[in-house]
Design an enzyme around this catalytic site. Structure first.
Site, mmCIF file in Angstrom:
data_model
loop_
_atom_site.group_PDB
_atom_site.id
_atom_site.type_symbol
_atom_site.label_atom_id
_atom_site.label_comp_id
_atom_site.label_asym_id
_atom_site.label_seq_id
_atom_site.Cartn_x
_atom_site.Cartn_y
_atom_site.Cartn_z
ATOM 1 N N ARG A 97 -16.161 0.129 47.151
ATOM 2 C CA ARG A 97 -16.327 -1.240 47.650
ATOM 3 C C ARG A 97 -17.506 -1.884 46.937
ATOM 4 O O ARG A 97 -18.607 -1.339 46.922
ATOM 5 C CB ARG A 97 -16.557 -1.233 49.172
ATOM 6 C CG ARG A 97 -16.774 -2.621 49.725
ATOM 7 C CD ARG A 97 -16.779 -2.668 51.253
ATOM 8 N NE ARG A 97 -16.970 -4.041 51.666
ATOM 9 C CZ ARG A 97 -18.000 -4.489 52.390
ATOM 10 N NH1 ARG A 97 -18.920 -3.650 52.838
ATOM 11 N NH2 ARG A 97 -18.108 -5.759 52.685
ATOM 12 N N HIS A 142 -20.954 -11.579 49.475
ATOM 13 C CA HIS A 142 -21.865 -10.671 50.179
ATOM 14 C C HIS A 142 -23.261 -11.324 50.171
ATOM 15 O O HIS A 142 -24.175 -10.870 49.482
ATOM 16 C CB HIS A 142 -21.867 -9.296 49.502
ATOM 17 C CG HIS A 142 -22.361 -8.180 50.386
ATOM 18 N ND1 HIS A 142 -21.585 -7.092 50.723
ATOM 19 C CD2 HIS A 142 -23.541 -7.985 51.001
ATOM 20 C CE1 HIS A 142 -22.283 -6.275 51.506
ATOM 21 N NE2 HIS A 142 -23.479 -6.798 51.683
ATOM 22 N N GLU A 188 -20.136 -9.678 56.786
ATOM 23 C CA GLU A 188 -21.093 -9.836 57.882
ATOM 24 C C GLU A 188 -21.497 -11.293 58.124
ATOM 25 O O GLU A 188 -22.662 -11.681 57.918
ATOM 26 C CB GLU A 188 -22.335 -8.961 57.647
ATOM 27 C CG GLU A 188 -22.026 -7.477 57.619
ATOM 28 C CD GLU A 188 -23.235 -6.583 57.859
ATOM 29 O OE1 GLU A 188 -24.360 -7.110 57.950
ATOM 30 O OE2 GLU A 188 -23.051 -5.362 57.961
ATOM 31 N N ASN A 328 -18.102 -3.333 59.849
ATOM 32 C CA ASN A 328 -19.366 -2.684 59.470
ATOM 33 C C ASN A 328 -20.059 -2.262 60.752
ATOM 34 O O ASN A 328 -20.272 -3.094 61.644
ATOM 35 C CB ASN A 328 -20.296 -3.648 58.718
ATOM 36 C CG ASN A 328 -19.834 -3.909 57.294
ATOM 37 O OD1 ASN A 328 -18.805 -3.397 56.857
ATOM 38 N ND2 ASN A 328 -20.599 -4.705 56.570
ATOM 39 N N TYR A 330 -23.233 0.440 62.329
ATOM 40 C CA TYR A 330 -24.304 1.409 62.095
ATOM 41 C C TYR A 330 -24.859 2.022 63.369
ATOM 42 O O TYR A 330 -25.251 3.176 63.378
ATOM 43 C CB TYR A 330 -25.468 0.738 61.344
ATOM 44 C CG TYR A 330 -25.139 0.416 59.896
ATOM 45 C CD1 TYR A 330 -25.495 1.286 58.881
ATOM 46 C CD2 TYR A 330 -24.446 -0.745 59.561
ATOM 47 C CE1 TYR A 330 -25.199 1.015 57.556
ATOM 48 C CE2 TYR A 330 -24.139 -1.022 58.230
ATOM 49 C CZ TYR A 330 -24.512 -0.144 57.238
ATOM 50 O OH TYR A 330 -24.206 -0.419 55.922
ATOM 51 N N GLU A 397 -18.319 -0.299 56.196
ATOM 52 C CA GLU A 397 -19.700 0.198 56.030
ATOM 53 C C GLU A 397 -20.102 1.024 57.234
ATOM 54 O O GLU A 397 -19.781 0.664 58.374
ATOM 55 C CB GLU A 397 -20.712 -0.956 55.941
ATOM 56 C CG GLU A 397 -20.826 -1.633 54.627
ATOM 57 C CD GLU A 397 -21.919 -2.693 54.625
ATOM 58 O OE1 GLU A 397 -22.976 -2.492 55.239
ATOM 59 O OE2 GLU A 397 -21.684 -3.742 53.988
HETATM 60 C C1 NOJ Z 1 -25.058 -4.298 56.017
HETATM 61 C C2 NOJ Z 1 -24.993 -5.113 54.776
HETATM 62 O O1 NOJ Z 1 -23.694 -5.537 54.536
HETATM 63 C C3 NOJ Z 1 -25.545 -4.398 53.558
HETATM 64 O O2 NOJ Z 1 -25.732 -5.331 52.567
HETATM 65 C C4 NOJ Z 1 -26.801 -3.646 53.936
HETATM 66 O O3 NOJ Z 1 -27.459 -3.146 52.851
HETATM 67 C C5 NOJ Z 1 -26.430 -2.588 54.930
HETATM 68 N N1 NOJ Z 1 -26.017 -3.260 56.130
HETATM 69 C C6 NOJ Z 1 -27.521 -1.576 55.266
HETATM 70 O O4 NOJ Z 1 -28.609 -2.202 55.801
#
Ligand code: NOJ
Length: 494
Positions: A97, A142, A188, A328, A330, A397
């Site tokens: 990606r 992005h 995002e 995405n 985390y 992500e």
């Molecule tokens: C989300 C973002 O899309 C990406 O650009 C960023 O580096 C990552 N999170 C990690 O922080």
């Protein structure tokens, strides 16, 4: 508002001790790694590339970047892309990606002059990927708006940018129609709008909390929909690919079983994810967002809601503009109900009025961000299925940051093992239609305001070394082996 209160809570919602799932990944499940133009390419003004809002931000406000660094050279992937592709190939991945920098193709953002050197760069990159038998997953936007569009129009606050983005998208679909089949429009949108035009902590730094981010949200959604329709009408038949938006969210676990906390969790998810997903998957903004922003706007003395209205025509135009759901993800927060925050200055956080916090025992990534909570991903996937139906979910992500850059990154291995196990649980136990997991990131990169202080790469990059040599961390071989065996433990069952 984001209130982080660290309290020890006896209530147990954690499945942290969940055993690692021992089933194989389904045969057609795909693995990839991700990165983005600004964060790795460098060559910020090389061969005709125009300035972006992030170039401008880093050059003019160095104090905004933790180490006062710039993305001018980053990983130098503009010159070293062949090495990146070789790494992806060696890891046996299905996808790479990456994002196209709008200003490398159209230096001013306007569709008047195509920069052939920029086109060549991406053509070469795609050729290299083809040779390596790795499929590109390509993001059109992005976060790197061409700076002139910020100066001339105020960026995403202006509807003109909807048309300019869609023209840029059409040019990319045409240029790369033989190279790319997996497209994502905008990465995002919440960070683009909330951080870029609400709190102003990200480029372009517009502070307009509770107003700017909603105007931006509408424009970003319309821009996505317009690009989708152009693809659908003019390119789908021959390109035979797929296109969607990539939306991020933290999971917000209800702080208790009480109805109020359940509602608080749902409300913050709707403001965070639903704000962007609802118009696309269901039609119009989420009701709770419409109602709350209207109600608070009125109390604040506005004559109409701070949330712009989608006309019936626009609702129909946006609804259904997806071929999959790009996610995405985390981390996780707890969410508790709190009294409505007082009426005063308008603010997105006050519109939500939810208390968020993290359990003290949760391990953290860089800057105390990114609490590691694998079951949060599973809960989120189940919520997505319940809320948006059975759309194919592509995790675009997921990954773990640290500030040490340590090579023996066992914590990153645990993160991937636990989060991927949560994916298997969601697929096999909960029937979630999850097809892909994309790790962020293959190499360390320029992490926006964190500069080079936050590492997420499975390969270490020494940013003081002119060669920017990529050196594998322990996680690189773990991930490679996992992809080869399609299994998270020593022995798996079907
Ligand atoms: C989300 C973002 O899309 C990406 O650009 C960023 O580096 C990552 N999170 C990690 O922080």
């Amino acid at each position: 508002m984001k209130v982080t209160v660290l309290i020890v809570c006896l209530l147990s919602t954690s499945l942290a001790d969940d055993p690692i799932n021992t089933r194989y990944f389904p045969k057609d499940f795909k693995f990839g790694v991700a990165n983005a133009a600004t964060q790795i390419e460098g060559g910020w003004n090389e061969d005709g590339k125009g300035e972006t809002i992030w170039d401008y931000w880093a050059h003019n406000y160095p104090e905004k970047i933790t180490d006062r660094s710039t993305p001018d050279i980053a990983c130098d992937s503009y010159h070293k892309y062949k090495e990146d592709v070789a790494l992806v190939k060696a890891m046996g991945l299905d996808y790479y990606r990456l994002s196209i920098a709008w200003s490398r193709i159209l230096p001013t953002g306007h569709p008047d002059k195509i920069n052939q050197a920029g086109v060549r760069y991406y053509k070469n990159l795609f050729a290299e990927l083809k040779e390596a038998e790795v499929e590109p997953m390509v993001t059109l936007y992005h976060w790197d708006l061409p700076q002139p569009l910020q100066v001339e129009y105020g960026g995403w606050l202006n509807e003109t940018v909807v048309d300019l983005f869609s023209e840029y998208a059409r040019i990319c679909f045409e240029l790369f129609k033989d190279d790319v089949k997996m497209w994502t429009t905008i990465n995002e949108p919440k960070q683009v709008c909330h951080a870029g035009y609400g709190t102003g902590v990200y480029a372009p730094g517009v502070v307009s909390n509770g107003i700017g981010e909603y105007i931006c949200a509408k424009n970003v959604i319309l821009a996505h929909a317009k690009a989708y329709h152009i693809y659908d009408n003019e390119f789908r038949a021959t390109n035979q690919g797929r296109i969607a938006m990539v939306i991020d969210t933290t999971w917000y676990e209800p702080g208790s079983d009480s109805e109020e906390d359940q509602e608080a969790s749902e409300r913050i998810l709707q403001f965070s994810f639903g704000l962007y997903a609802n118009p696309i998957f269901i039609g119009d903004w989420p009701k709770v967002v419409i109602d709350r922003v209207a109600q608070r706007s009125e109390l604040e003395g506005f004559t109409s809601s701070r949330l712009p209205v989608f006309t019936d025509e626009e609702i129909a135009y946006v609804k259904g503009t997806y071929d999959y759901l790009g996610l995405n993800h985390y981390s996780t927060n707890m969410a508790n109900a709190t009294a409505d925050l007082p009426i005063g200055n308008s603010s997105y956080g006050n519109d939500i009025s939810v208390l968020t916090w993290r359990r003290p025992e949760w391990p953290r990534g860089a800057d105390n961000q990114f609490a590691v909570v694998p079951w949060g991903l599973r809960h989120l996937l189940v919520w997505l299925k319940k809320t948006y139906g059975d759309a194919e979910i592509v995790i675009t992500e997921s990954g773990l940051s640290d500030t040490t850059g340590i090579m023996e990154d066992d914590h990153r291995i645990s993160y991937y093992q636990d989060y991927l196990s949560a994916c298997l649980d969601a697929i096999y136990e909960d029937g979630v239609n999850l097809s892909t997991y994309t790790a962020w990131s293959i190499i360390d990169d320029w992490e926006w305001n964190a500069g080079y202080t936050s590492s997420l790469g499975m390969y270490y990059v020494n940013f003081t070394d002119p060669e920017r040599t990529r050196i594998p961390r322990k996680s690189a071989s773990w991930f490679t082996n996992m992809v080869a065996t399609r299994c998270l433990v020593d022995t798996c069952t079907q």
